[in-house]
Write a protein that holds these residues in place. Structure first.
Motif, short mmCIF file in Angstrom:
data_model
loop_
_atom_site.label_atom_id
_atom_site.label_comp_id
_atom_site.label_asym_id
_atom_site.label_seq_id
_atom_site.Cartn_x
_atom_site.Cartn_y
_atom_site.Cartn_z
N MET A 31 0.80 -1.23 0.00
CA MET A 31 0.00 0.00 0.00
C MET A 31 0.83 1.27 0.00
O MET A 31 0.32 2.34 -0.27
N ILE A 32 2.12 1.19 0.28
CA ILE A 32 2.93 2.39 0.45
C ILE A 32 2.95 3.25 -0.79
O ILE A 32 2.79 4.46 -0.73
N SER A 85 5.66 5.64 6.48
CA SER A 85 5.48 4.55 5.53
C SER A 85 6.79 3.81 5.26
O SER A 85 6.87 2.59 5.32
N ILE A 86 7.84 4.57 4.98
CA ILE A 86 9.13 3.97 4.68
C ILE A 86 9.71 3.28 5.91
O ILE A 86 10.42 2.27 5.81
N VAL A 130 8.46 1.38 7.96
CA VAL A 130 8.03 -0.01 8.11
C VAL A 130 9.06 -0.95 7.51
O VAL A 130 9.53 -1.89 8.15
N SER A 131 9.42 -0.69 6.25
CA SER A 131 10.37 -1.58 5.58
C SER A 131 11.78 -1.43 6.13
O SER A 131 12.57 -2.37 6.08
N ALA A 132 12.10 -0.26 6.67
CA ALA A 132 13.43 -0.03 7.22
C ALA A 132 13.54 -0.45 8.68
O ALA A 132 14.61 -0.39 9.26
N ASP A 133 12.42 -0.90 9.25
CA ASP A 133 12.38 -1.27 10.67
C ASP A 133 12.88 -0.13 11.55
O ASP A 133 13.65 -0.33 12.48
N GLU A 134 12.41 1.08 11.23
CA GLU A 134 12.84 2.27 11.97
C GLU A 134 11.64 3.10 12.41
O GLU A 134 11.63 4.32 12.28
N LEU A 135 10.65 2.44 12.91
CA LEU A 135 9.46 3.13 13.40
C LEU A 135 9.61 3.46 14.88
O LEU A 135 10.34 2.79 15.60
N PRO A 136 8.88 4.47 15.34
CA PRO A 136 8.86 4.77 16.78
C PRO A 136 7.92 3.80 17.48
O PRO A 136 7.49 2.80 16.90
#
Length: 428
Positions: free
Chosen positions: A13-14, A106-107, A109-115
């Motif tokens: 969906m991104i 959005s990005i 998620v794939s980078a595993d860099e969410l708060p």
């Protein structure tokens, strides 16, 4: 790895979401405008003791997009008090510019860099909930006392994916001295608005304006005209939608509304008003602290937005959302602290917002006629969406009224084009 549970849903969906985002300004301008920089000093909340549950510990990172110094300081104060009140959880905040916020989320998620927690614009909530980025907290947080509209913005398919931070709505601001000099009363209908705005327009003053940017912020300000006709956000090519576009065209064609509004944020519009270049404007709750601080001697007031067949306003505000796969338990413990009465009132006063918790909102502004008018208007405030594809629908609507204002399209043609996009999204 942290947050990977949302990855497989999100990656499909991104691309479409980013295409609908663009470089938008906030719908309430909390990111783009320093609405609370000059806010009256809000009393700091009492340093209540926060007791983390046995399962809740560790670090919690919050992303937010407010750039106003007053807003940032208020959030920092809240966080510091929480950190000082217990030793199991440490919260820290990170500022992400609004123009980059949705892309980073959005990005990330794939980078595993969410708060672990975000504070985001409420029309965007459903899109990320649908992507699987937000945790389902239906049975983990009590929202029974919250207003229905704000809760709906956090809800998708019957499940709760967040907690309202605070709410706001729109009213007509007017310069009492300018209306008096023109011999006019506060307008209550569209015809009266056109008449009063024309009477107040001079070579130096525009009678009326509202933010008309080609983005979500502009859509937020335009939609009350549509809703006032009885049409919905998804019925632009209806009698009501065309009538709303035609009304804005009349204001511009008659010289009562400046075309420059297509370049103005809500903060820009406020600055034109306080500088004496506007007699009337549509703007939100969050501007009141700045207005009162920067122009304490200006003679202004607020009233309902002039209507067609029914009174209408726009519901704005932000929501908290817990990131799925992050430190969910600790994030929820912080939310319980941050949404308690004293802490909530501290943030609402600093932001110029209305509490989304009805039990807190009752009496929040007792004796303050301006804020009480905004609270009264909440019952007429409509939410945008909630719909995961709302950004694309908003883009179609804002393009329509921009083309009408600039004369690039007739109301009928602009409405038809917008409706084609909307129907393609909602499946009609």
């Amino acid at each position: 790895m942290k947050k990977l549970a949302a990855l497989f849903v999100a990656t499909t969906m991104i691309a479409s979401l980013l295409a609908g985002c663009g470089a938008k300004t906030s719908t309430e301008a909390p990111a783009a405008e320093a609405a609370a920089e000059a806010a009256p000093a809000a009393e700091e909340p009492a340093a209540d003791e926060a007791v983390a549950t046995a399962a809740a510990s560790g670090d919690v990172t919050i992303w937010y997009y407010w750039e106003g110094e007053g807003q940032q300081k208020a959030l920092d104060t809240l966080i510091q008090q929480y950190n000082d009140s217990q030793s199991d959880i440490k919260v820290e905040a990170k500022y992400v510019p609004f123009a980059d916020f949705k892309k980073q989320l959005s990005i990330g998620v794939s980078a595993d860099e969410l708060p672990d927690l975000v504070i985001l614009d409420n029309p965007d909530h459903a899109a990320y909930a649908a992507m699987g980025i937000f945790a389902d907290i239906t049975d983990k947080f009590d929202v029974s006392n919250y207003y229905e509209g704000p809760i709906n913005s956090c809800t998708l398919e019957g499940k709760l994916y967040g907690v309202p931070f605070g709410s706001n709505c729109l009213l007509l601001y007017y310069n009492e001295d300018m209306l008096k000099a023109a011999g006019k009363e506060v307008p209550t209908t569209w015809d009266e608005l056109l008449d009063v705005a024309k009477a107040c327009t001079t070579d130096k003053v525009s009678g009326f304006a509202h933010c008309a940017l080609q983005n979500e912020e502009g859509t937020f300000n335009f939609l009350p005209w549509v809703w006032s006709t009885g049409a919905t956000s998804y019925e632009i090519n209806s009698d009501g939608g065309i009538k709303a576009l035609s009304m804005v065209k009349s204001l511009v064609d008659e010289g009562a509304m400046t075309k420059e509004a297509i370049n103005w944020t809500q903060g820009d519009t406020m600055n034109q008003f306080i500088s004496g270049n506007l007699a009337m404007m549509i703007n939100g709750t969050w501007q009141v602290p700045t207005m009162r601080t920067e122009v304490p001697d200006l003679n202004w007031n607020v009233a309902p937005i002039p209507m067609d067949t029914k009174q209408a306003s726009g519901l704005g505000g932000e929501n908290y959302a817990v990131i799925a796969g992050g430190n969910e338990d600790a994030a929820i413990e912080f939310l319980k602290y941050a949404t308690a009465k004293d802490q909530c009132l501290f943030m609402m006063n600093a932001m110029g917002y209305i509490s989304s918790d009805s039990t807190i909102a009752e009496g929040q502004f007792t004796g303050d006629a301006v804020y009480e008018a905004f609270v009264e208007e909440m019952q007429y405030a409509n939410a945008r969406g909630p719909l995961p594809e709302w950004p694309d629908i908003s883009d179609a609507i804002s393009l329509a009224f921009n083309e009408v204002i600039t004369g690039a399209s007739t109301p009928e043609d602009a409405a038809a084009k917008a409706q084609t996009t909307i129907d393609g999204i909602v499946g009609k």
